[in-house]
Design a protein around this motif. Structure first.
Motif, PDB file in Angstrom:
ATOM      1  N   LYS A   1     -15.233   9.600 107.108  1.00 26.14           N
ATOM      2  CA  LYS A   1     -14.995   9.826 105.862  1.00 26.14           C
ATOM      3  C   LYS A   1     -16.630   9.225 104.985  1.00 26.14           C
ATOM      4  O   LYS A   1     -15.940   7.490 105.102  1.00 26.14           O
ATOM      5  CB  LYS A   1     -14.818   9.635 105.360  1.00 26.14           C
ATOM      6  N   PRO A   2     -17.535   9.588 104.662  1.00 26.37           N
ATOM      7  CA  PRO A   2     -18.522   8.851 103.661  1.00 26.37           C
ATOM      8  C   PRO A   2     -17.674   7.431 102.943  1.00 26.37           C
ATOM      9  O   PRO A   2     -17.073   8.212 102.015  1.00 26.37           O
ATOM     10  CB  PRO A   2     -19.650   8.858 103.569  1.00 26.37           C
ATOM     11  N   GLU A   3     -18.153   6.567 102.895  1.00 27.71           N
ATOM     12  CA  GLU A   3     -17.821   5.296 101.412  1.00 27.71           C
ATOM     13  C   GLU A   3     -17.831   5.749 100.179  1.00 27.71           C
ATOM     14  O   GLU A   3     -17.983   5.921  99.257  1.00 27.71           O
ATOM     15  CB  GLU A   3     -18.410   4.095 101.813  1.00 27.71           C
ATOM     16  N   ALA A   4     -19.195   6.640 100.267  1.00 30.86           N
ATOM     17  CA  ALA A   4     -20.228   6.376  98.783  1.00 30.86           C
ATOM     18  C   ALA A   4     -20.917   7.831  98.913  1.00 30.86           C
ATOM     19  O   ALA A   4     -21.340   8.068  99.766  1.00 30.86           O
ATOM     20  CB  ALA A   4     -20.855   5.567  98.464  1.00 30.86           C
ATOM     21  N   GLU A   5     -20.309   8.107  97.663  1.00 29.94           N
ATOM     22  CA  GLU A   5     -21.495   9.953  97.315  1.00 29.94           C
ATOM     23  C   GLU A   5     -22.449   9.797  96.273  1.00 29.94           C
ATOM     24  O   GLU A   5     -21.692   9.202  95.481  1.00 29.94           O
ATOM     25  CB  GLU A   5     -20.350  10.618  97.460  1.00 29.94           C
ATOM     26  N   CYS A   6     -23.415  10.284  95.977  1.00 31.05           N
ATOM     27  CA  CYS A   6     -24.337   9.593  94.792  1.00 31.05           C
ATOM     28  C   CYS A   6     -25.334  10.941  94.872  1.00 31.05           C
ATOM     29  O   CYS A   6     -25.820  11.932  95.561  1.00 31.05           O
ATOM     30  CB  CYS A   6     -25.455   8.285  94.975  1.00 31.05           C
ATOM     31  N   PRO A   7     -24.743  11.813  93.780  1.00 29.42           N
ATOM     32  CA  PRO A   7     -25.945  13.075  93.673  1.00 29.42           C
ATOM     33  C   PRO A   7     -26.565  12.779  92.655  1.00 29.42           C
ATOM     34  O   PRO A   7     -25.867  13.143  91.569  1.00 29.42           O
ATOM     35  CB  PRO A   7     -24.837  14.480  93.551  1.00 29.42           C
ATOM     36  N   ALA A   8     -27.827  12.809  92.401  1.00 31.82           N
ATOM     37  CA  ALA A   8     -28.517  12.338  91.404  1.00 31.82           C
ATOM     38  C   ALA A   8     -29.381  14.095  91.134  1.00 31.82           C
ATOM     39  O   ALA A   8     -29.955  14.009  92.026  1.00 31.82           O
ATOM     40  CB  ALA A   8     -29.179  11.463  91.603  1.00 31.82           C
ATOM     41  N   TYR A   9     -29.212  14.425  90.110  1.00 32.79           N
ATOM     42  CA  TYR A   9     -30.010  15.451  89.113  1.00 32.79           C
ATOM     43  C   TYR A   9     -31.183  15.054  88.505  1.00 32.79           C
ATOM     44  O   TYR A   9     -30.990  14.011  87.764  1.00 32.79           O
ATOM     45  CB  TYR A   9     -29.435  16.645  88.560  1.00 32.79           C
ATOM     46  N   PHE A  10     -32.303  15.652  88.558  1.00 31.79           N
ATOM     47  CA  PHE A  10     -33.657  15.418  88.221  1.00 31.79           C
ATOM     48  C   PHE A  10     -34.061  16.582  87.630  1.00 31.79           C
ATOM     49  O   PHE A  10     -34.618  17.299  88.654  1.00 31.79           O
ATOM     50  CB  PHE A  10     -34.314  14.166  88.328  1.00 31.79           C
ATOM     51  N   GLY A  11     -34.974  16.387  85.962  1.00 29.94           N
ATOM     52  CA  GLY A  11     -34.999  17.967  85.242  1.00 29.94           C
ATOM     53  C   GLY A  11     -36.461  17.140  85.275  1.00 29.94           C
ATOM     54  O   GLY A  11     -37.305  16.011  85.420  1.00 29.94           O
ATOM     55  N   THR A  12     -36.995  18.137  85.380  1.00 31.32           N
ATOM     56  CA  THR A  12     -38.407  18.510  85.256  1.00 31.32           C
ATOM     57  C   THR A  12     -39.472  19.426  84.489  1.00 31.32           C
ATOM     58  O   THR A  12     -38.796  20.361  84.320  1.00 31.32           O
ATOM     59  CB  THR A  12     -39.045  18.372  87.071  1.00 31.32           C
ATOM     60  N   GLY A  13     -40.383  19.529  84.127  1.00 32.31           N
ATOM     61  CA  GLY A  13     -41.321  20.920  83.838  1.00 32.31           C
ATOM     62  C   GLY A  13     -41.285  21.707  83.954  1.00 32.31           C
ATOM     63  O   GLY A  13     -42.164  22.921  83.529  1.00 32.31           O
ATOM     64  N   SER A  14     -41.999  21.536  85.607  1.00 33.56           N
ATOM     65  CA  SER A  14     -41.785  22.675  86.344  1.00 33.56           C
ATOM     66  C   SER A  14     -41.721  23.100  86.844  1.00 33.56           C
ATOM     67  O   SER A  14     -41.045  22.001  88.138  1.00 33.56           O
ATOM     68  CB  SER A  14     -43.961  23.276  86.131  1.00 33.56           C
ATOM     69  N   PHE A  15     -41.139  24.504  88.161  1.00 36.69           N
ATOM     70  CA  PHE A  15     -41.406  24.331  89.650  1.00 36.69           C
ATOM     71  C   PHE A  15     -41.820  23.508  90.487  1.00 36.69           C
ATOM     72  O   PHE A  15     -41.982  22.562  91.435  1.00 36.69           O
ATOM     73  CB  PHE A  15     -41.542  25.853  90.086  1.00 36.69           C
ATOM     74  N   GLU A  16     -43.938  23.300  90.224  1.00 32.40           N
ATOM     75  CA  GLU A  16     -44.696  22.336  90.727  1.00 32.40           C
ATOM     76  C   GLU A  16     -44.407  21.388  90.878  1.00 32.40           C
ATOM     77  O   GLU A  16     -44.061  20.396  91.772  1.00 32.40           O
ATOM     78  CB  GLU A  16     -45.325  23.223  90.207  1.00 32.40           C
ATOM     79  N   GLU A  17     -43.858  20.774  89.336  1.00 35.00           N
ATOM     80  CA  GLU A  17     -43.479  19.402  89.680  1.00 35.00           C
ATOM     81  C   GLU A  17     -42.169  19.288  91.055  1.00 35.00           C
ATOM     82  O   GLU A  17     -42.001  17.884  91.104  1.00 35.00           O
ATOM     83  CB  GLU A  17     -42.567  18.869  87.947  1.00 35.00           C
ATOM     84  N   SER A  18     -41.251  20.112  90.386  1.00 27.86           N
ATOM     85  CA  SER A  18     -39.941  19.567  91.589  1.00 27.86           C
ATOM     86  C   SER A  18     -40.069  19.304  92.342  1.00 27.86           C
ATOM     87  O   SER A  18     -39.259  18.943  93.680  1.00 27.86           O
ATOM     88  CB  SER A  18     -39.506  21.155  91.221  1.00 27.86           C
ATOM     89  N   HIS A  19     -41.605  20.685  93.194  1.00 31.53           N
ATOM     90  CA  HIS A  19     -41.585  20.486  94.177  1.00 31.53           C
ATOM     91  C   HIS A  19     -42.463  19.472  94.695  1.00 31.53           C
ATOM     92  O   HIS A  19     -42.541  18.825  95.916  1.00 31.53           O
ATOM     93  CB  HIS A  19     -43.118  21.852  94.728  1.00 31.53           C
ATOM     94  N   ASP A  20     -43.102  18.855  93.750  1.00 28.70           N
ATOM     95  CA  ASP A  20     -43.595  17.381  94.579  1.00 28.70           C
ATOM     96  C   ASP A  20     -42.880  16.394  94.310  1.00 28.70           C
ATOM     97  O   ASP A  20     -42.808  15.821  95.603  1.00 28.70           O
ATOM     98  CB  ASP A  20     -44.724  17.024  93.395  1.00 28.70           C
ATOM     99  N   LEU A  21     -41.785  16.824  93.603  1.00 28.88           N
ATOM    100  CA  LEU A  21     -40.505  15.330  93.684  1.00 28.88           C
ATOM    101  C   LEU A  21     -40.300  15.520  94.681  1.00 28.88           C
ATOM    102  O   LEU A  21     -39.631  14.350  95.275  1.00 28.88           O
ATOM    103  CB  LEU A  21     -39.916  15.690  92.596  1.00 28.88           C
ATOM    104  N   ALA A  22     -39.292  16.368  95.129  1.00 30.06           N
ATOM    105  CA  ALA A  22     -39.206  17.065  96.584  1.00 30.06           C
ATOM    106  C   ALA A  22     -39.701  16.297  97.989  1.00 30.06           C
ATOM    107  O   ALA A  22     -39.130  15.549  98.451  1.00 30.06           O
ATOM    108  CB  ALA A  22     -38.315  18.419  96.789  1.00 30.06           C
ATOM    109  N   LEU A  23     -40.782  16.363  97.808  1.00 31.14           N
ATOM    110  CA  LEU A  23     -42.139  15.964  98.906  1.00 31.14           C
ATOM    111  C   LEU A  23     -42.112  14.615  99.011  1.00 31.14           C
ATOM    112  O   LEU A  23     -41.742  13.876  99.814  1.00 31.14           O
ATOM    113  CB  LEU A  23     -42.947  16.323  98.711  1.00 31.14           C
ATOM    114  N   ALA A  24     -41.850  14.113  97.980  1.00 25.59           N
ATOM    115  CA  ALA A  24     -41.959  12.091  97.646  1.00 25.59           C
ATOM    116  C   ALA A  24     -40.291  12.171  97.804  1.00 25.59           C
ATOM    117  O   ALA A  24     -40.850  11.587  98.704  1.00 25.59           O
ATOM    118  CB  ALA A  24     -42.122  11.971  96.125  1.00 25.59           C
ATOM    119  N   LEU A  25     -39.498  12.270  97.994  1.00 25.12           N
ATOM    120  CA  LEU A  25     -38.239  12.299  97.773  1.00 25.12           C
ATOM    121  C   LEU A  25     -37.995  12.747  99.678  1.00 25.12           C
ATOM    122  O   LEU A  25     -37.345  11.353 100.327  1.00 25.12           O
ATOM    123  CB  LEU A  25     -37.225  13.375  97.449  1.00 25.12           C
TER     124      LEU A  25
END
Lengths: 404, 501
Positions: free
Chosen positions: B227-251
């Protein structure tokens, strides 16, 4: 009691029957559960854990009635499957229809009410739930008590010198008065030791859940008589010692009557006395225990804190219990009303599973806050030969207070 | 095929015991549907003739033999939480419900395996495993009620598959009862706990995701994790789907081993969630789309990865961290976030009872904007045309590459479907909508399903005749006929009846 616990769908008043159409409101209501089909309700159902049969439970019953509306199922087809519900309420808590939105849409799932309705409708059309004779026999015995001498109903309190009136009244039901007399007797002793002045009815009337799900009208007559008798006795506060009755007083009676008094469960009342310093838990009880939430309190009215706080306050106790949410999956196996008599074999298996969980945490005593859980676990212990000892919370409190 | 005879029923009762054979209406009617859209007007067509709940491999063998002798269809059913029609009877017959095969046969904490019967629930398994610090890392959206055998039969996808693998990666070996009643074992290699071998054909995969058309898994040995010791679900808001799409690639490009999922919520999804704020943690107006980065690992690993994720998302890409409350509340409640029927709306904004339906596809990162644009155009067109019957509930996109959070995404559009008032004509419109949605996935070089399978009307024609056209479907038919000479296993699925014509 918050109105949130009192549900009433008026279309439940329209009887189902082999030759009757399902009203559109009922069809839509059943569809709201069928539409989910992920069946989160299934995997919190203590009956399902034993039977592995998805025909029963909230999804199964709502789907069956939707099937009735569509012509694939008849009411009398439910004679067997309708027996498979404890009325514990776990599925209602887990239903996405209300889990996240509360009753935002006024459409929360009410499986317990539906099971009672279907059992009534089956009886009304002459096709009762399978094995109903065993339940009817029990109902008849209870009603005979009502017809018999009233002093038999208060015999448990013969030596306790209690008045039959007062602003605070302890309501003791027929089950406690006849089968688990130590429960009300300990309640009386604790309350007296805390300096509370209270009375009991000289004649209580039946509150039997088995009657409620077979002959609601007769049950309501008795409900009115109980309310009337308590009001005439001057009750401003009524303390209950049976959580099955407690939820009737706070969830069912208010559907039909105005109650001129407050209703409180014994453990909540004792906690308030403890916090006010009127109860002192002084004697050490060096026992290794766990606690079982009664479904009626934990699942029907989300009442789970008082028993835990009181147990933890007992000096010397070694106590470990699952939190109340994890206990949504449990039941002692008795169920709220008819289940144990309808399905004694499944009832025993559910009890046995709960015993094994208690044994797994190393408990020697299994603390309960309900006379029906006590009765069921006593039977499971006898049948299984387990060394686990069921004990009612009032007995421990009395002991810790130094009451004989 | 003929309807089930009294003689066959008696044989089933003799083999399983009368208490495990159910000919009554409620048992049969309740097992006609799974969560994929179910037009109530077509219910009768899918009610099985009889329901059986075996407890052992031997009993499953007997069922197969009886079914072959009497030429009766057999439809396996586990949790029945799948979003394909895998467990929906297409030709009635025997509904083989495996939920009474629910034993944990062995937990081996040295070699990290669990051997189980297929009717065991995943939550039930993990409750037991958690006592010794282990877990079985399969995490479908229906986790609390999904069952091992169904996961295998449907070839399920896991929310944390980009960290821990999906069902084909997590099942080490299996015992399978073939349609003829023959019992075989398939796996990585010789022993049932061997994960990697180079001996023989890779037959295990053939029995994962076959939607009950090739047999019934009666035992499985599964891969366990600490069982993993730590869990981190981090949510980030963006101004558009396109920004989210770019952020996802960077991640994705951070190359973090702890990155278990990158998830995009598009604009329509956020709007949908705002319909009922009680069902969602309210977000400020500026939040138009959302990206989730999910990290699992040791505390040291997660802490270091979290730093990189925040530098990328907040400092570099200028997204807004949505706070710890949503991290705890929203991710922890992911399995309960099913859309309730009352969230459906018609054009006037009034509640119209609808069932949640999810169309999913496997799409590579670069094609996500194209698919999103096309899918919303399709769903919105049908919503306009059939007001009160369909509704656009937005899109999610989850990384789905096993063990690597980059590359391809499970891409889903959620659609409200008014099943209760559905007419046969509107049902045909729904199938057409599905078909259009599937066609876009193929145009984008994708697969029409990452996790649900391609067995439903509207999908299945494209799956068999386009996606699998380059010889795969022909080979599927040959295999089907070889293993199931009488076509008893879940007939009517994947157009495999064609193999017998």
């Amino acid at each position: 009691m918050s109105e949130v616990y009192i549900s009433k769908k008026s279309f439940y008043d329209t009887p189902l029957g082999d030759d009757k159409a399902v009203v559109p409101e009922m069809r839509r209501d059943c569809y709201a559960v069928f539409a989910c089909r992920h069946k989160f309700c299934r995997d919190v159902c203590p009956v399902y854990f034993e039977t592995r049969d998805e025909t029963t439970g909230s999804y199964g019953l709502h789907t069956s009635i939707l099937g009735m509306a569509e012509g694939h199922v008849a009411l009398s087809d439910l004679q067997d499957t309708i027996t498979m519900c404890l009325e514990c309420g776990a599925c209602e808590l887990r239903c996405p229809n209300s889990l996240y939105t509360g009753d935002f849409y006024g459409q929360s799932t009410t499986l317990v009410d539906l099971v009672r309705k279907v059992r009534r409708d089956l009886i009304a059309q002459g096709t009762p739930p399978a094995n109903w004779d065993a339940v009817q026999k029990y109902i008849d015995q209870d009603l005979e008590k009502e017809n018999g001498p009233s002093d038999a109903l208060v015999k448990w309190a013969d030596d306790l010198d209690l008045p039959n009136a007062g602003e605070t009244m302890l309501f003791v039901d027929y089950f406690n008065a006849g089968q688990t007399t130590d429960v009300p007797r300990n309640a009386v002793k604790i309350l007296k030791a805390a300096g509370i002045r209270f009375g009991i009815l000289d004649k209580p009337y039946p509150t039997l859940g088995e009657l409620y799900e077979s002959d609601k009208e007769k049950w309501m007559v008795y409900a009115a008589q109980n309310i009337d008798a308590l009001a005439k006795a001057g009750a401003k506060t009524v303390i209950l010692v049976n959580p099955h009755d407690y939820i009737f007083f706070v969830r069912e009676y208010p559907k039909y009557f105005n109650l001129p008094f407050d209703v409180v469960y014994i453990t909540d009342y004792l906690l308030s006395l403890f916090e006010a310093g009127k109860i002192t838990l002084k004697n050490e009880l060096p026992i290794n225990a766990t606690y079982h939430d009664p479904c009626s309190l934990n699942k029907h009215v989300l009442n789970w804190e008082a028993p835990r706080t009181l147990i933890e306050a007992i000096p010397g106790i070694s106590y470990k219990a699952d939190d109340h949410i994890r206990q949504w999956d449990y039941c002692c196996g008795n169920g709220l009303n008819s289940f144990k008599r309808l399905k004694p074999d499944v009832s025993y298996k559910i009890g046995l599973r709960r015993f094994s969980m208690a044994e797994e945490v190393g408990a020697e005593q299994l603390i309960v806050a309900c006379p029906h859980c006590l009765d069921q676990f006593t039977e499971v212990k006898a049948k299984s030969g387990s060394s686990l000892e069921p004990v009612h919370i009032l007995e421990l409190i009395a002991k810790s207070m130094g009451i004989d | 095929m003929e309807a089930i005879s009294e003689k066959a029923v008696t044989r089933l009762e003799d083999a399983l015991g009368k208490e495990n054979v159910y000919p009554d209406n409620p048992h049969r009617a309740v097992r006609a549907a799974v969560p994929s859209p179910f037009p109530v007007c077509h219910w009768e067509e899918h009610i099985p003739d009889i329901v059986v709940l075996p407890k052992t491999t031997e009993e499953v063998v007997e069922i197969m033999k009886i079914a072959n002798e009497f030429k009766i269809p057999v439809v396996p059913r586990a949790g029945a939480t799948g979003l394909a029609d895998g467990a929906v009877p297409m030709r009635k017959g025997i509904l083989l419900d495996i939920k009474r095969m629910d034993e944990i046969l062995e937990i081996d904490d040295v070699n990290m395996t669990a051997t189980v019967q297929p009717g065991l629930g995943m939550l039930e398994l993990n409750k037991t495993l958690s006592r010794i610090g282990l877990f079985y890392p399969d995490d479908p959206a229906s986790y609390p009620c999904s069952i091992i055998g169904g996961r295998i039969g449907s070839g399920g996808w896991s929310l944390m598959g980009s960290g821990y693998g999906h069902v084909p990666d997590l099942v080490i070996s299996m015992e399978v009862v073939l349609p003829t009643g023959k019992v075989i074992r398939v796996g990585g290699g010789g022993g049932r706990k061997i994960r990697k071998s180079s001996v023989g054909y890779r037959l295990k995969d053939l029995f994962i995701g076959h939607s009950g058309t090739l047999g019934v898994t009666t035992e499985a040995t599964l891969d366990l994790c600490k069982k993993p010791e730590a869990e981190c679900p981090a949510y980030f808001g963006t101004g558009s789907f396109e920004e989210s799409h770019d952020l996802a690639l960077a991640l994705e490009r951070l190359g973090l081993k702890t990155m278990t999922a990158v998830v995009i919520f598009d604009n329509e999804k956020i709007e949908f969630l705002r319909r009922d704020d009680e069902a969602y943690i309210p977000q400020p107006k500026e939040v138009v789309s959302v990206v989730l980065a999910l990290l699992y690992g040791s505390e040291g690993e997660v802490l270091a990865a979290r730093k990189q994720v925040f530098e990328t998302a907040v400092d570099k890409m200028k997204a807004t961290y949505l706070g710890d409350e949503i991290a705890k509340g929203d991710w922890a409640s992911r399995h309960d976030r099913y859309h309730i029927t009352y969230h459906g709306r018609n054009a006037a904004g009034e509640v119209s009872m609808m069932s949640w339906h999810c169309e999913d596809a496997a799409i590579v990162h670069s094609e996500l904007p194209y698919v999103r644009k096309k899918w919303h155009e399709i769903v919105k067109r049908y919503k306009r045309e059939y007001d009160g019957y369909f509704d656009d509930w937005g899109m999610f996109m989850y990384t789905s590459n096993p063990f690597k959070a980059y590359g391809d995404y499970l891409t889903e559009v959620d659609i409200g479907v008014n099943e209760l008032e559905m007419t046969p004509e509107i049902w045909q419109a729904f199938i057409k909508m599905k078909s259009e949605i599937a066609a876009v996935a193929l145009e984008a070089g994708g697969s029409i399903s990452t996790c649900h399978g391609g067995t439903r009307p509207g999908d299945v024609e494209l799956a068999c005749h386009q996606e699998l056209a380059e010889g795969s479907f022909d080979l599927m038919k040959d295999i089907k006929k070889l293993l199931d000479p009488n076509n008893i296993m879940n007939p009517g699925k994947y157009l495999l009846d064609e193999a017998y014509q």
